[in-house]
Design an enzyme around this catalytic site. Structure first.
Site, PDB file in Angstrom:
ATOM      1  N   VAL A 190       0.741  -1.073   0.058  1.00 54.71           N
ATOM      2  CA  VAL A 190      -0.079  -0.206   0.098  1.00 54.71           C
ATOM      3  C   VAL A 190       0.933   1.401   0.174  1.00 54.71           C
ATOM      4  CG1 VAL A 190      -1.952  -1.222   1.084  1.00 54.71           C
ATOM      5  CG2 VAL A 190      -0.261   0.061   2.573  1.00 54.71           C
ATOM      6  N   GLU A 191       0.230   2.326  -0.405  1.00 53.09           N
ATOM      7  CA  GLU A 191       0.691   3.823  -0.437  1.00 53.09           C
ATOM      8  C   GLU A 191       1.916   3.860  -1.344  1.00 53.09           C
ATOM      9  OE1 GLU A 191       1.754   5.964   3.231  1.00 53.09           O
ATOM     10  OE2 GLU A 191      -0.203   5.611   3.893  1.00 53.09           O
ATOM     11  N   GLY A 192       1.843   2.825  -2.518  1.00 57.79           N
ATOM     12  CA  GLY A 192       3.038   2.996  -3.400  1.00 57.79           C
ATOM     13  C   GLY A 192       3.734   1.488  -3.207  1.00 57.79           C
TER      14      GLY A 192
END
Length: 834
Positions: free
Chosen positions: A507-509
């Protein structure tokens, strides 16, 4: 001999001028003086050679060129203008989303590392861990109470859901509004406090940490606080802070994951009916998935691309990415069922809508912020990515170390604690290094954010490095615990971390993307002292102004490049002996010198990489990934040195710092060598090898002896072990799986002398230790042990038996969590098309 001395002096002078980034006129003057000295007879070189007059004349050509380039008008026409037009012609146009990503956030200590000459004063100016009285009280009070309430097994297996009592507690105590200002009803805590609170909860339950983390990260609360209208702030922020509204943020879709800017979710500016009257609004269609808190959200933050075909807003057809707030019960909003990310219990699922009409004032920031969504998201992500996942990645590494050092000391095989075996010491050493360095980087980065920075490059480093290093620590903990780790149940304290690791990685990249595309590829442009200025100048629509700006940046870049070449060679030949060291660096001076030296090397390789690859940088992702690793090692080592000093240079931590420094420098060396060995240009490859490794690669990993010393420190209860694992939840409750470890560890250490007596008697044949025999009573009766020693060892045996025991179940107990046969698990992503 005089000739040789003269040549050496000329080379030394040239290197000095380059390292000092001397102006062109000084180069011209120095070259003229050297040429004059050579020809004056003070230094006799080739006097008797044929063609002396011609050689003497040719020697003045470099002087003439340098003199010409010292004249601004000539320099501009001969060099600057051709270079300007060349760059302008080959440079790919930066898209709006790329430009917004580059403009978002701030440049911090990462720029110092890219410069090759880090200013240690800037590192030291970052505050140590400082909390207000209210923040410390919250960490020690409600946060500790929440940790004691959590039953991880019950949450992730029995319920597969966050219990109502946990939701009620976090809402009542304001956990969901930590970043919301006090003015709007929130706690208004600093980034440092948020990081520590999230980390402590994560050390107890990643699932519970997630439901606290998301509202305090990229989402409606932060977006409204920073960009919302006054009406939105006054209406939503108090409700979000009290937990009356549960937010989610919908960004990712089936076709737009890491490349979120390509989203197909669209809205059209149009007129429609709202509350009985016609109004200008937006008609939306979207399909989102992987939305954390989505299944329980009452307020949906939605990112979409806005179009205005009738130009009602006067901003053209393609307005750009926009962010809206939509109540989850609004007609047309579909909240899907749940995903099961790695079997975790936190709520996550899809949502979608088709032809959903919303009024214009549901746009975050109102009409003035339409088309500004990507900038808003990137600015918030630059700070948020530095806090949320690094806090859990760091806490996870510390928790793994805490329980594994205890288990390693308690568990015995072949008559010794497994933690004393060299094969076990190796992964334990890695775990110690990870716990110390992750916390060092977390604390420094959170302090930067707390004082107002939005470190976009550093946040990318922190996200991928802390979660990757935690993954390694979790795997090491699993290996050391063996069968105890893989048998799940109420007493298993590793499985929740093991299950959650892939979520943090993704997540988040996703880490692969963050490492290979964001950290260096964008960081080089953002943090390089001249590159972004050159790009901006070349793309300036005002050609005259662009040329003037380009001249300044290009001249600086040339001087910077020459300085890197000479500086790298000088410091590598001298072994970093003359590297810059800050004041009061007693005990760390050598590591500062080496960090300075390797910053020079990094700046050189980074500069030549960008110059050589240019616009093709993003396609050479193996190289950019290795450069990201190299930059990360420099940043983490700088933070390690800072932490050691902030903690007052405790004697017990000196060896840990040395372990981190040696291993970090070795990994840096290997990452940079990987770049050079695979450099696409042979001449550049040969040049870099000569400059960076003139005598080969000399860094070695930390020795086995050093690693053993560090592991012994970490396995011994006391200040060192407590500092390594500070700011996590530590239970002392014998009925709690991790509390049982702590109690048992203390008893095992207290009984060691008695245990030695018993072992000697067993080896001598005086005492037999088999099932069915009370060997403790036998030892007391034969005078091997005192009565109290026998009682202590009997208690220890019972505790150890509980520590190493694994859970087992009646088959009927595990059946309720199986999905019914024929269950309809519709794939998210097709929902919007139905």
């Amino acid at each position: 001999m005089a000739s040789l001395i003269f040549v050496l002096l000329v080379v030394a002078g040239a290197m000095l001028l380059a390292m000092r980034e001397a102006p062109m006129w000084l180069w011209a003057a120095a070259t003229a003086v050297a040429t004059l000295l050579w020809q004056s007879g003070l230094v006799q070189i080739g006097e008797a050679q044929t063609g002396w007059s011609l050689l003497a004349a040719v020697a003045w050509v470099p002087v003439a060129i340098l003199v010409a380039l010292s004249i601004p008008a000539l320099r501009r026409s001969l060099v600057i203008e051709p270079a300007f037009h060349l760059v302008k012609g080959i440079l790919p146009k930066v898209s709006d989303t790329e430009q917004q990503a580059l403009d978002a956030g701030t440049v911090g200590f990462d720029a110092e590392l890219f410069s090759g000459k880090p200013d240690w004063a800037k590192l030291k100016s970052v505050p140590p861990i400082v909390l207000t009285r209210e923040e410390q009280a919250f960490l020690d009070g409600p946060t500790e109470e929440l940790c004691r309430m959590i039953d991880d097994w019950h949450i992730r297996f029995n319920e597969k859901e966050i219990p109502d009592e946990i939701w009620t507690f976090v809402k009542r105590h304001g956990f969901l509004g930590m970043l919301i200002s006090r003015e709007h009803g929130g706690l208004g805590f600093s980034a440092q406090a948020q990081s520590l609170i999230l980390g402590k909860i994560a050390s107890r339950s990643p699932d519970v940490s997630t439901i606290v983390m998301v509202p305090n990260s990229l989402g409606p609360g932060e977006l409204i606080e920073k960009y919302g209208t006054d009406e939105q702030k006054h209406h939503y922020l108090p409700r979000l802070a009290r937990g009356e509204e549960v937010p989610c943020f919908s960004l990712t879709g089936p076709t737009s994951g890491s490349d979120a800017a390509t989203m197909r979710d669209i809205g059209y500016v149009t007129r429609g009916q709202w509350k009985g009257r016609e109004t200008v609004g937006i008609r939306l269609s979207w399909d989102k998935r992987y939305i954390t808190l989505g299944p329980v959200a009452t307020l949906v933050g939605l990112a979409f691309r806005l179009f205005d075909p009738e130009n009602i807003l006067g901003k053209g057809d393609d307005v750009g990415i926009t962010v809206a707030l939509i109540p989850a019960d609004h007609p047309g909003v579909n909240i899907g069922r749940r995903h099961l990310p790695s079997g975790s219990a936190f709520p996550n699922g899809p949502n979608w809508g088709r032809d959903v009409f919303i009024p214009m004032d549901w746009i975050i920031g109102g009409e003035r912020m339409v088309g500004q969504g990507w900038r808003m998201l990137m600015e918030c992500l630059a700070a948020g990515r530095a806090i949320s996942l690094p806090s859990s990645g760091t806490a996870g590494a510390k928790a793994m170390l805490r329980v594994t050092t205890a288990y390693g000391r308690i568990r015995k095989q072949f008559g010794i604690s497994v933690g004393r075996m060299e094969g076990i010491e190796e992964p334990l050493g890695r775990m110690v290094e990870t716990a110390y360095s992750n916390e060092a980087a977390r604390a420094a980065t959170a302090a930067m954010v707390a004082r107002g920075e939005k470190p976009s490059v550093i946040s990318a480093i922190m996200k991928y490095q802390t979660t990757e290093r935690m993954r390694r620590s979790v795997n090491d903990a699993m290996d050391i615990h063996g069968g105890r780790a893989i048998c799940d149940g109420p007493t298993n304290y590793l499985q929740s971390a093991y299950q959650m690791v892939p979520v943090g990685i993704t997540v988040e990249g996703a880490n692969i993307l963050t490492r290979t595309l964001i950290t260096f590829a964008q960081g080089a442009l953002r943090s390089h002292p001249f590159l972004y200025k050159e790009v901006q100048a070349a793309q300036n629509p005002d050609a005259r102004r662009g040329l003037a700006d380009f001249e300044t940046a290009f001249g600086g870049h040339i001087a910077f490049s020459l300085s890197n070449v000479s500086g790298a060679l000088f410091h590598n030949v001298t072994g970093g002996l003359f590297g810059d060291v800050p004041e009061n660096a007693y005990g760390t001076a050598e590591w500062y010198r080496q960090l300075w030296r390797q910053s020079r090397n990094f700046a050189l390789v980074a500069d030549l990489t960008v110059a050589t690859l240019g616009g093709g940088l993003k396609t050479r992702q193996r190289l950019t990934g290795r450069m990201a690793d190299a930059l990360s090692e420099l940043y983490f080592l700088a933070c390690v040195l800072k932490r050691y000093e902030d903690d007052g240079k405790p004697a017990g931590d000196r060896l840990i710092v040395e372990l981190c420094a040696r291993n970090g420098l070795y990994r840096f060396q290997e990452a940079l060598a990987g770049v050079i060995d695979n450099f696409p240009s042979l001449p550049a490859r040969l040049l870099l090898k000569a400059l960076v490794f003139p005598f080969g690669r000399h860094y070695k990993p930390a020795s086995d002896r050093l690693a053993t010393q560090v592991v012994r420190l970490a396995c011994e209860p006391g200040e060192v072990r407590d500092r390594l694992t500070r700011h996590i939840h530590v239970s002392k409750d014998v009925n709690d799986p991790t509390g049982l470890l702590e109690v048992t560890l203390a008893k095992v250490i207290a009984s060691e002398e008695a245990e030695k007596k018993l072992e000697r008697a067993i080896r001598a044949g005086t005492i037999r230790r088999y099932h069915g025999i009370d060997w403790f009573a036998d030892a007391v009766a034969k005078g091997v042990l005192t009565e109290s020693e026998g009682q202590l060892l009997r208690e220890v045996e019972k505790l150890v038996a509980r520590v190493i025991a694994v859970d087992h179940f009646d088959p009927a107990e595990v059946k309720p969590n199986r999905m019914p046969v024929g269950h309809n698990s519709r794939a998210a992503g097709s929902a919007a098309a139905e």
